[in-house]
Design a protein around this motif. Structure first.
Motif, short mmCIF file in Angstrom:
data_model
loop_
_atom_site.label_atom_id
_atom_site.label_comp_id
_atom_site.label_asym_id
_atom_site.label_seq_id
_atom_site.Cartn_x
_atom_site.Cartn_y
_atom_site.Cartn_z
N VAL A 1 19.94 20.93 45.28
CA VAL A 1 21.71 21.02 45.42
C VAL A 1 22.33 20.26 44.77
O VAL A 1 23.60 20.45 44.31
CB VAL A 1 21.94 21.01 47.17
N THR A 2 22.14 19.08 44.72
CA THR A 2 22.81 18.16 43.70
C THR A 2 22.90 18.42 42.54
O THR A 2 24.04 18.32 41.85
CB THR A 2 22.15 16.73 43.79
N ASP A 3 21.93 18.97 41.71
CA ASP A 3 22.17 19.41 40.49
C ASP A 3 22.93 20.63 40.35
O ASP A 3 23.96 20.81 39.28
CB ASP A 3 20.56 19.95 39.85
N ILE A 4 22.84 21.46 41.35
CA ILE A 4 23.76 22.67 41.29
C ILE A 4 25.21 22.55 41.30
O ILE A 4 26.12 22.86 40.75
CB ILE A 4 23.60 23.59 42.75
N LEU A 5 25.58 21.51 42.32
CA LEU A 5 26.86 20.90 42.49
C LEU A 5 27.35 20.16 41.28
O LEU A 5 28.55 20.46 40.89
CB LEU A 5 26.98 19.84 43.81
N ASN A 6 26.63 19.30 40.51
CA ASN A 6 26.86 18.89 39.49
C ASN A 6 27.24 19.65 38.27
O ASN A 6 27.74 19.31 37.28
CB ASN A 6 25.94 17.80 38.98
#
Length: 492
Positions: free
Chosen positions: A24-29
């Motif tokens: 999720v962090t990678d998607i948001l970034n």
């Protein structure tokens, strides 16, 4: 000293959540973070060389619908500011605090907005109510704390930065007895680890570890500060949107399916881009010609193609000349992939709308608010959870301030009542016609449902209506009579 591997070890229930949190962090970034993860989100083909894979990765495409969906969901309760309910006596200290809850100038609404956003993405977020570390803080009076400008402040703790939590039941309430989390360093600041332990006497002992490098060039953690809290509980408050697995701190994230579908969309869009790249440059093939070789007799010469060039086919033994032609993939696969991508985008947006629709068994959120029938949608249920979280955090804040106030807050949930806007407005109109509700209530409900603009003012509208009422007597009392007539109509 504690070895780094031992200090940063997570408990099993938290460790199993890390892959999802990282995804999720990678998607948001965004695109760069997704591409940097390489094969984690875009698998390599069998026997694909690194050069070919890197080229395919370079031209990959990432349309971030997930982030757009979550931003929309997270904005719902913040159409209006979070406010304190005036039922309790609100002190000036509390009013000052809610205007700057983190010591960095962010008010209660701004801080809560990030908490809500993190909670939707990660299923869990934490608020740490900290207090400046000073010697003998338990004997400092309220007046002395004011003079020293000492006050509590809130800190966001991401779920993935929590290392271990232990709880125990005290009566019917589950109490946190152990809490350890990371505080990542920035720039030249080293990483810290903070640990809270409730001892046998009911006191909360705390230690702050700092990352250092020893003589053997090994990373370890040493105690930088330690002490005992002046309150008798660990000042950590969770905000939860996911369904909890028993008493563990493993959660089933409500947006898990949407995150998975976002990665599928990335893979499909990237595949289409790769195929489009191949089809944009068709391959030139020859039949019945000899391959021209370089001087070494082993390396085929590169054939120059383009405008103002002619390619000759070498004659065969039967005298028939060779031929050249372009080999182009058919467009069927491109059309299929494009339709599949469009469907995936629609499915992803539909998943994003689901938490705003009537609750169903497919949603992974179960709260007391839902059970009580207070919430029509999952997002509204999360708003009730946010309200509880903020009130608990404010209660801890009051304990730090040595106050007995129990603040209550109002979190906007009016968006839940406008899901069936047309039907609601029609029913309100009928109720007004029957005289079941006053004109003020009717206007307030229309304003809450965004039918009337936020600038609509009831008192101004009353004056306008009075001006529209025809009068036969141009005397000084005509205005008063018109007001009396309007009030009589409202009372009917």
């Amino acid at each position: 000293m504690v070895k780094k591997s031992e200090m940063l070890k997570r408990s099993p229930d938290i460790e199993c959540m890390v892959p999802y949190w990282d995804k999720v962090t990678d998607i948001l970034n965004g695109k760069e973070a997704i591409k940097s993860a390489g094969t984690a989100y875009m698998p390599a083909f069998p026997d694909e060389t690194s050069k070919d894979y890197n080229f395919r990765l370079q031209i990959s495409k990432f349309t971030n619908i997930y982030r757009d969906v979550v931003e929309g969901l997270a904005s719902k309760p913040f159409q209006n500011e979070i406010t304190l309910l005036s039922g309790n006596n609100i002190s000036k200290e509390l009013l000052d605090f809610v205007e700057n809850v983190d010591g960095a100038g962010n008010n209660l609404t701004s801080f809560a907005a990030l908490t809500f956003f993190n909670g939707i993405n990660y299923a869990l977020d934490w608020i740490f109510i900290d207090y400046p570390s000073i010697p003998n803080s338990e004997v400092i009076t309220v007046a002395e704390a004011k003079n020293m400008n000492l006050r509590p402040f809130w800190v966001h703790i991401l779920a993935k930065n929590v290392l271990e939590i232990k709880t125990e039941m005290q009566g019917s309430e589950q109490i946190i007895t152990y809490f350890k989390h990371m505080e990542p360093g920035f720039g030249n600041d080293p990483m810290h680890v903070r640990e809270f332990v409730k001892n046998k006497n009911g006191q909360i002992e705390w230690k702050l570890y700092v990352e250092v490098t020893n003589d053997k060039n090994e990373t370890e953690f040493v105690v930088e500060q330690e002490g005992v809290l002046s309150i008798d509980f660990i000042p950590m408050v969770p905000f939860v949107t996911g369904r909890r697995d028993g008493k563990s701190f493993k959660f089933y994230p409500p947006m898990s399916d949407a995150a998975d579908l976002q990665i599928t969309l990335y893979q499909n869009e990237s595949a289409l881009e790769y195929i489009k790249m191949l089809t944009s440059y068709p391959m030139l093939a020859t039949d019945g010609t000899k391959v021209p070789m370089e001087a070494d007799g082993k390396t085929p010469k590169k054939v120059a193609v383009g405008p103002n060039r002619v390619l000759y086919g070498v004659p065969q033994d039967n005298g028939i000349g060779g031929s050249w032609k372009y080999v182009e993939p058919q467009a069927n696969s491109l059309e299929f992939l494009q339709k599949n991508i469009d469907k995936t985008k629609n499915d992803l947006r539909e998943l994003g709308r689901q938490p705003l629709t009537a609750l169903s068994t497919q949603l992974t959120t179960v709260t007391t608010s839902i059970a009580a029938g207070k919430a029509k949608s999952a997002v509204t249920a999360w708003c009730f959870n946010l309200k509880d979280t903020l009130e608990n955090a404010l209660l801890v804040t009051m304990k730090w301030m040595k106050s007995n106030l129990e603040p209550e807050v109002n979190v906007y949930t009016g968006f839940d009542n406008v899901l069936d806007n047309e039907q609601d407005v029609e029913e309100l109109g009928k109720a007004r016609e029957r005289g079941d509700i006053s004109i003020e209530t009717y206007w307030e409900e229309l304003k809450r449902r965004k039918v009337l603009s936020p600038e609509f003012d009831i008192e101004i509208e009353k004056k306008r209506l009075l001006e529209d009422i025809p009068v036969d007597e141009p005397d000084i009392n005509s205005g008063n009579k018109a007001i009396d007539n309007l009030n009589q109509k409202e009372e009917m």
